[in-house]
Design an enzyme around this catalytic site. Sequence first.
Site, PDB file in Angstrom:
ATOM      1  N   GLU A 115       1.804  -9.021 -17.645  1.00 57.95           N
ATOM      2  CA  GLU A 115       1.684  -7.577 -17.380  1.00 57.95           C
ATOM      3  C   GLU A 115       2.321  -6.803 -18.536  1.00 57.95           C
ATOM      4  O   GLU A 115       3.404  -7.145 -19.000  1.00 57.95           O
ATOM      5  CB  GLU A 115       2.410  -7.226 -16.076  1.00 57.95           C
ATOM      6  CG  GLU A 115       2.365  -5.723 -15.789  1.00 57.95           C
ATOM      7  CD  GLU A 115       3.161  -5.322 -14.546  1.00 57.95           C
ATOM      8  OE1 GLU A 115       2.747  -5.681 -13.436  1.00 57.95           O
ATOM      9  OE2 GLU A 115       4.192  -4.652 -14.716  1.00 57.95           O
ATOM     10  N   THR A 161      -0.278  -1.551 -16.403  1.00 57.00           N
ATOM     11  CA  THR A 161       0.193  -0.701 -15.296  1.00 57.00           C
ATOM     12  C   THR A 161      -0.341   0.726 -15.444  1.00 57.00           C
ATOM     13  O   THR A 161      -0.848   1.133 -16.495  1.00 57.00           O
ATOM     14  CB  THR A 161       1.728  -0.659 -15.223  1.00 57.00           C
ATOM     15  OG1 THR A 161       2.214  -0.003 -16.394  1.00 57.00           O
ATOM     16  CG2 THR A 161       2.330  -2.036 -15.102  1.00 57.00           C
ATOM     17  N   TYR A 162      -0.185   1.467 -14.337  1.00 56.90           N
ATOM     18  CA  TYR A 162      -0.702   2.835 -14.258  1.00 56.90           C
ATOM     19  C   TYR A 162       0.437   3.714 -13.750  1.00 56.90           C
ATOM     20  O   TYR A 162       1.023   3.419 -12.695  1.00 56.90           O
ATOM     21  CB  TYR A 162      -1.856   2.834 -13.250  1.00 56.90           C
ATOM     22  CG  TYR A 162      -2.669   4.088 -13.168  1.00 56.90           C
ATOM     23  CD1 TYR A 162      -3.702   4.325 -14.071  1.00 56.90           C
ATOM     24  CD2 TYR A 162      -2.436   5.037 -12.174  1.00 56.90           C
ATOM     25  CE1 TYR A 162      -4.487   5.459 -13.980  1.00 56.90           C
ATOM     26  CE2 TYR A 162      -3.218   6.178 -12.078  1.00 56.90           C
ATOM     27  CZ  TYR A 162      -4.236   6.384 -12.984  1.00 56.90           C
ATOM     28  OH  TYR A 162      -5.017   7.510 -12.895  1.00 56.90           O
ATOM     29  N   HIS A 173      -4.416  -1.617 -13.450  1.00 56.85           N
ATOM     30  CA  HIS A 173      -3.775  -1.117 -12.232  1.00 56.85           C
ATOM     31  C   HIS A 173      -4.291   0.302 -11.986  1.00 56.85           C
ATOM     32  O   HIS A 173      -4.598   1.032 -12.931  1.00 56.85           O
ATOM     33  CB  HIS A 173      -2.252  -1.050 -12.402  1.00 56.85           C
ATOM     34  CG  HIS A 173      -1.593  -2.372 -12.631  1.00 56.85           C
ATOM     35  ND1 HIS A 173      -0.288  -2.627 -12.257  1.00 56.85           N
ATOM     36  CD2 HIS A 173      -2.034  -3.529 -13.197  1.00 56.85           C
ATOM     37  CE1 HIS A 173       0.043  -3.861 -12.571  1.00 56.85           C
ATOM     38  NE2 HIS A 173      -1.005  -4.435 -13.170  1.00 56.85           N
ATOM     39  N   ASP A 198       4.158   4.829  -5.941  1.00 54.76           N
ATOM     40  CA  ASP A 198       5.331   5.482  -5.344  1.00 54.76           C
ATOM     41  C   ASP A 198       5.143   6.983  -5.440  1.00 54.76           C
ATOM     42  O   ASP A 198       4.621   7.482  -6.434  1.00 54.76           O
ATOM     43  CB  ASP A 198       6.601   5.065  -6.095  1.00 54.76           C
ATOM     44  CG  ASP A 198       6.951   3.616  -5.789  1.00 54.76           C
ATOM     45  OD1 ASP A 198       6.809   3.215  -4.618  1.00 54.76           O
ATOM     46  OD2 ASP A 198       7.349   2.903  -6.725  1.00 54.76           O
ATOM     47  N   HIS A 247       8.174  -4.735   1.832  1.00 52.46           N
ATOM     48  CA  HIS A 247       8.163  -3.544   0.978  1.00 52.46           C
ATOM     49  C   HIS A 247       9.417  -2.735   1.269  1.00 52.46           C
ATOM     50  O   HIS A 247       9.866  -2.655   2.412  1.00 52.46           O
ATOM     51  CB  HIS A 247       6.889  -2.721   1.260  1.00 52.46           C
ATOM     52  CG  HIS A 247       6.756  -1.512   0.398  1.00 52.46           C
ATOM     53  ND1 HIS A 247       6.950  -0.244   0.872  1.00 52.46           N
ATOM     54  CD2 HIS A 247       6.465  -1.384  -0.923  1.00 52.46           C
ATOM     55  CE1 HIS A 247       6.772   0.626  -0.119  1.00 52.46           C
ATOM     56  NE2 HIS A 247       6.472  -0.057  -1.216  1.00 52.46           N
ATOM     57  N   LYS A 281      -4.861  -4.672   4.921  1.00 52.83           N
ATOM     58  CA  LYS A 281      -5.249  -4.454   3.523  1.00 52.83           C
ATOM     59  C   LYS A 281      -6.180  -5.576   3.048  1.00 52.83           C
ATOM     60  O   LYS A 281      -7.208  -5.316   2.434  1.00 52.83           O
ATOM     61  CB  LYS A 281      -3.966  -4.385   2.681  1.00 52.83           C
ATOM     62  CG  LYS A 281      -4.131  -3.898   1.294  1.00 52.83           C
ATOM     63  CD  LYS A 281      -2.841  -3.302   0.746  1.00 52.83           C
ATOM     64  CE  LYS A 281      -1.965  -4.282   0.037  1.00 52.83           C
ATOM     65  NZ  LYS A 281      -0.885  -3.619  -0.728  1.00 52.83           N
ATOM     66  N   GLN A 333       5.349  -8.751  -5.804  1.00 46.96           N
ATOM     67  CA  GLN A 333       6.493  -8.137  -6.468  1.00 46.96           C
ATOM     68  C   GLN A 333       7.385  -9.278  -6.958  1.00 46.96           C
ATOM     69  O   GLN A 333       7.341 -10.391  -6.412  1.00 46.96           O
ATOM     70  CB  GLN A 333       7.242  -7.287  -5.442  1.00 46.96           C
ATOM     71  CG  GLN A 333       8.495  -6.649  -5.999  1.00 46.96           C
ATOM     72  CD  GLN A 333       9.082  -5.674  -5.001  1.00 46.96           C
ATOM     73  OE1 GLN A 333       8.916  -4.469  -5.104  1.00 46.96           O
ATOM     74  NE2 GLN A 333       9.785  -6.185  -4.039  1.00 46.96           N
ATOM     75  N   LYS A 351       7.784  -7.390 -24.063  1.00 46.33           N
ATOM     76  CA  LYS A 351       8.637  -8.172 -24.969  1.00 46.33           C
ATOM     77  C   LYS A 351       8.011  -9.557 -25.147  1.00 46.33           C
ATOM     78  O   LYS A 351       8.345 -10.512 -24.430  1.00 46.33           O
ATOM     79  CB  LYS A 351      10.054  -8.306 -24.390  1.00 46.33           C
ATOM     80  CG  LYS A 351      10.798  -6.996 -24.282  1.00 46.33           C
ATOM     81  CD  LYS A 351      12.264  -7.195 -24.548  1.00 46.33           C
ATOM     82  CE  LYS A 351      13.050  -5.940 -24.752  1.00 46.33           C
ATOM     83  NZ  LYS A 351      12.464  -4.687 -24.363  1.00 46.33           N
TER      84      LYS A 351
END
Length: 294
Positions: A17, A48-49, A77, A109, A151, A167, A178, A274
């Site tokens: 990612e 990611t977004y 994402h 979030d 979560h 879902k 996660q 990295k």
Amino acid sequence: MKIRDMLLERKPTVSFEVFPPKRDYPIETIHDTIKELKDLHPDFISVTYGAAGSTQNHTVEIASKIKNEFGIETLAHLTCVTSTRDQIKRVLHELRENQIENVLALRGDIPETYLKNPNFTPQYHYASELIREIHADGDWSIGGACYPEGHVESKNKLDDIKFLKQKTDEGLDFLVTQLFFDNEMFYQFQEKLELLDIQTPVIAGIFPFVNIRQIKRIQEISGCNLPPKFLRILDRYEHSPKALQEAGIAYAVDQIIDLLSSGVDGIHIYTMNKPEVTKRIMRSINHVRSTLNR
Ligand code: FAD
């Protein structure tokens, strides 16, 4: 290639990612990172977004670079809680225009500023609504997020996993977890999925911890369990950054080898942009990777 087809090949996927560079850094800084990650032959790289950030627009651009210039499969994402239906349609359109076939459908979030705004009325409340909409849009390979330790907003782990079942019933091709530092939590989570007859492949998210500030922040955000072995390492090396980095890499390698030996569907390394750390991990699992099947 669709990630759902990769997962049918019965070989654990290895993926990375990356995130779009923050505001002060030019977008080109990510290209060197991708170039270095390419040498490690990932099955795909996800991008990611930002739920409400200025980096949002860069997700499609970077995912397209990964796929169309570097020739690596990609997973974009996409979060929905701060988006309108039109915005989501537009992003899907852009992804399709760039031949991107895989989307990680997320709620995101809710930023503090939105929460404080009395006029904020989200058009989407949960990731499941986004998943339904992506399905209606066309033939995408759709992934979703899951949380082996529950979560962070969820008051009840049982409800959390029932919502996860809803879902996956919307038609998810795969889940990405996660981060977690205790593999036992992951195995217990797999048992719960089995009990609820959730058969969606689960790709394990691995976070190589290399500095103390990161660990504190991650723990705050995710509430993940820090097992005694982890705390001993932290306690011993927290004031020796190089030693902590070495120990963090070894810890991640240990987690990955254990997961692969247990037949995990895939490993997803949070690279934090990295490549050096990811390279050191990959070097340590070179033969393990080439010999294992699920
Ligand atoms: P959901 O699946 O909608 O769940 C959110 C909460 O709502 C949970 O507590 C769940 O139990 C509850 N819930 C679900 N359905 C219902 C229902 N019907 N009724 C009541 N409660 C319900 N964030 C970003 O901003 N950008 C990223 O690129 C990004 N990438 C991520 C990648 C991975 C692999 C993971 C694990 C997380 C990522 N996140 C990202 C973070 C994610 O957006 C947050 O964790 C967010 O708070 C939840 O998103 P979700 O898609 O899991 O939400």
